[in-house]
Structures are given as C-alpha cells and as structure tokens.
Design a protein around this motif. Structure first.
Motif, PDB file in Angstrom:
ATOM      1  N   LEU A  77       2.090   9.418  -1.369  1.00 19.83           N
ATOM      2  CA  LEU A  77       3.471   9.002  -1.460  1.00 19.83           C
ATOM      3  C   LEU A  77       3.796   9.781  -3.005  1.00 19.83           C
ATOM      4  O   LEU A  77       2.907  10.025  -3.876  1.00 19.83           O
ATOM      5  CB  LEU A  77       3.738   7.663  -1.519  1.00 19.83           C
ATOM      6  N   LYS A  78       5.012   9.766  -3.316  1.00 13.82           N
ATOM      7  CA  LYS A  78       5.560  10.003  -4.613  1.00 13.82           C
ATOM      8  C   LYS A  78       6.336   9.054  -5.487  1.00 13.82           C
ATOM      9  O   LYS A  78       7.530   8.833  -4.909  1.00 13.82           O
ATOM     10  CB  LYS A  78       6.413  11.236  -4.567  1.00 13.82           C
ATOM     11  N   ILE A  79       5.589   7.837  -5.942  1.00 11.70           N
ATOM     12  CA  ILE A  79       5.992   6.863  -6.608  1.00 11.70           C
ATOM     13  C   ILE A  79       6.912   6.972  -7.879  1.00 11.70           C
ATOM     14  O   ILE A  79       6.317   7.762  -8.761  1.00 11.70           O
ATOM     15  CB  ILE A  79       4.823   5.880  -7.085  1.00 11.70           C
ATOM     16  N   ARG A  80       7.970   6.726  -7.798  1.00 14.50           N
ATOM     17  CA  ARG A  80       8.750   7.126  -9.110  1.00 14.50           C
ATOM     18  C   ARG A  80       8.823   6.013 -10.156  1.00 14.50           C
ATOM     19  O   ARG A  80       9.321   6.141 -11.007  1.00 14.50           O
ATOM     20  CB  ARG A  80      10.358   7.516  -8.637  1.00 14.50           C
ATOM     21  N   ALA A  81       8.677   4.445  -9.515  1.00 12.08           N
ATOM     22  CA  ALA A  81       8.521   3.765 -10.491  1.00 12.08           C
ATOM     23  C   ALA A  81       7.805   2.521  -9.786  1.00 12.08           C
ATOM     24  O   ALA A  81       7.803   2.613  -8.500  1.00 12.08           O
ATOM     25  CB  ALA A  81      10.075   3.067 -10.638  1.00 12.08           C
TER      26      ALA A  81
END
Length: 277
Positions: A77-81
C-alpha cells in the motif's frame, strides 16, 4: 493498469487495539476514515474484550505479528498518513517505534491512549516514559486529553493557562504540533481545545457540551479524522478544525447502543449547526 493508477486512492493506517464493542480503537478509526472518504488499513497491536460498560480483558500482540503486519502494509500500500492509538505496554510501544522508523507511512498523529472511558488502563505505567522518550519525537501531531497531557508532562492542568504551558512542554519533547483536548474541564458549557502549531502559532477551538453518556471513542475518532484530512492534503489547522466539527456531529446526532458509555454515530454528517468555533 498504468503505474500512475496503482495506489492512487488515498490510503491511511491505524496502529491500535481493537474494541469488540465496536465503538473505539481500530473499529472507530476505520469507520471514521471511511466516512471521511479515505481507504483505511490497520496494524492491530492489541485485542480487547470490551463493550460500552468497560474493558474486561486485553492481550497485546507478539512483536513478530506486529512486525509482519507493518511489512505487509508497507510492501503493497501507499500510506499517506497514519495514527497510533492504544499501545498497551513497553514492548508494543518499542515495536511500533521501530517500524515507524523503518517504513515511510506519511504524517504521524499520536493519540496517547492511556485510560478507557470506563476507567480501565490501556497503557501500562512503565510504558508512559517509553511513549514520552521514543514515540513523541516521531509525532507530527499529538492529541492528548487533559489526564494524558498531565501524565506526559507532570503538570497539573486546571485552567487554560496551564493547557498552554503543557502544550509548550510537549512540543519541547519533539512533537511538531500539539492539540490538547479540554473535554475533561467541566466548569464551562463549552469544550475548548488548545492547539500549538509547529510554526509557533496557536489557536483555541470550542464546541457546545452535549448532555450525553454516548461519547465512547471520541479521542480515536478525532485523531482518525485528522489523519484522514491530512492524507487528503489539508494543513494541520484545517484538519483539526474539521476533526472537531466531525466529532461534534457524531455526538449531536447520537445512536442508542449498549448500556454504558455508548459509541458515536460515525455516519453523522458535518453541517453548519455544530456550534464549533
């Protein structure tokens, strides 16, 4: 699928314990993030037997399982926060800190959960110093309530001036932005929170108190909403103001669940009638 389309949906992560009653912890975090239109992933660090009456039991996850969850999320995944909630004990805090340093999971909001609404301790006494020394320096945003701010700073907070002093002390510990929630002060008909920003600016935000026991999960919900708004690109001040309005709406538009401190209504919508200012 083109590379630019992969992981284009805004993604957030909660690192916390579960609530079998559904009102707080990972359950509240995911509900909040979903309602704020971001995708929520989770690293479960503890499991509780819990309902609106109280916490009957809890068990921390082994470090290996915590590490594996972080690795799984980070590899795909690409977790932004992200945000932390209940962290249980020293070993769990240290495992979380280790993984937060290892992976890029975006802006970090720390909700230093210590005691549940029913009075059960969710962070061991000896873990408080570990949170203070190792986790706080990683935090972009810290969201303690008054008892938690007192535990972390050693300051007895009885008025607004002491909230400001405590926020400055927490910022001196390495936290960039500090939000101290004033809900435990009951002498006023409004609940006032104080925020000290990284740039030195500060502001107060308040909302009318609502006479209800259905406030289980307010801290989790606020920090999760802030996390979602940050992931969507909001600045810290805007994210905090949105979080306050959302929590106020979830309390005002209440639901009837359980016999004790009931949960919030996470599908409530922000209107112009919250009275937040």
């Amino acid at each position: 699928m083109p590379d630019e389309a992969i992981n284009s949906t805004i993604q957030t992560l909660t690192i916390a314990g579960t609530d079998s009653g559904g009102g707080a912890g990972v359950m509240a975090d995911i509900k909040t993030m979903q309602e704020r239109h971001v995708f929520a992933a989770a690293v479960v660090v503890a499991v509780t037997a819990q309902n609106t009456i109280g916490v009957q039991d809890f068990m921390a996850m082994p470090k290996k399982m915590i590490d594996e969850q972080f690795a799984s999320v980070a590899s795909d995944l690409k977790i932004r926060a992200c945000k932390t909630g209940m962290l249980a004990d020293v070993a769990t805090v240290e495992a979380v800190v280790e993984n937060l340093k290892k992976y890029d999971l975006g802006t970090l909001t720390v909700d230093p959960v210590m005691i549940a609404k029913g009075g059960a301790r969710l962070l061991s006494e000896d873990a408080i110093s570990t949170v203070r020394d190792k986790l706080l320096p990683l935090a972009d945003i810290l969201t303690p309530n008054l008892p938690e701010a007192e535990e972390l700073t050693g300051i007895k907070i009885e008025d607004r001036d002491q909230m400001v002093v405590a926020a400055k002390k927490l910022q001196a510990m390495g936290v960039k932005n500090v939000l101290i929630k004033g809900g435990h002060q009951t002498e006023s008909d409004r609940s006032a929170d104080f925020t000290l920003l990284e740039n030195g600016q500060s502001f107060w935000i308040s909302a009318p108190r609502i006479d209800t026991v259905r406030t289980h999960g307010t801290g989790d919900t606020l920090s999760s909403c802030i996390t979602a708004e940050i992931a969507k690109g909001a600045d810290v001040q805007t994210a905090i103001r949105t979080g306050k309005k959302y929590v106020q709406a979830t309390i005002a538009d209440g639901i009837q669940v359980g016999h004790g401190h009931g949960p919030l209504n996470h599908w409530a919508k922000i209107t112009d009638e919250e009275g937040v200012k």
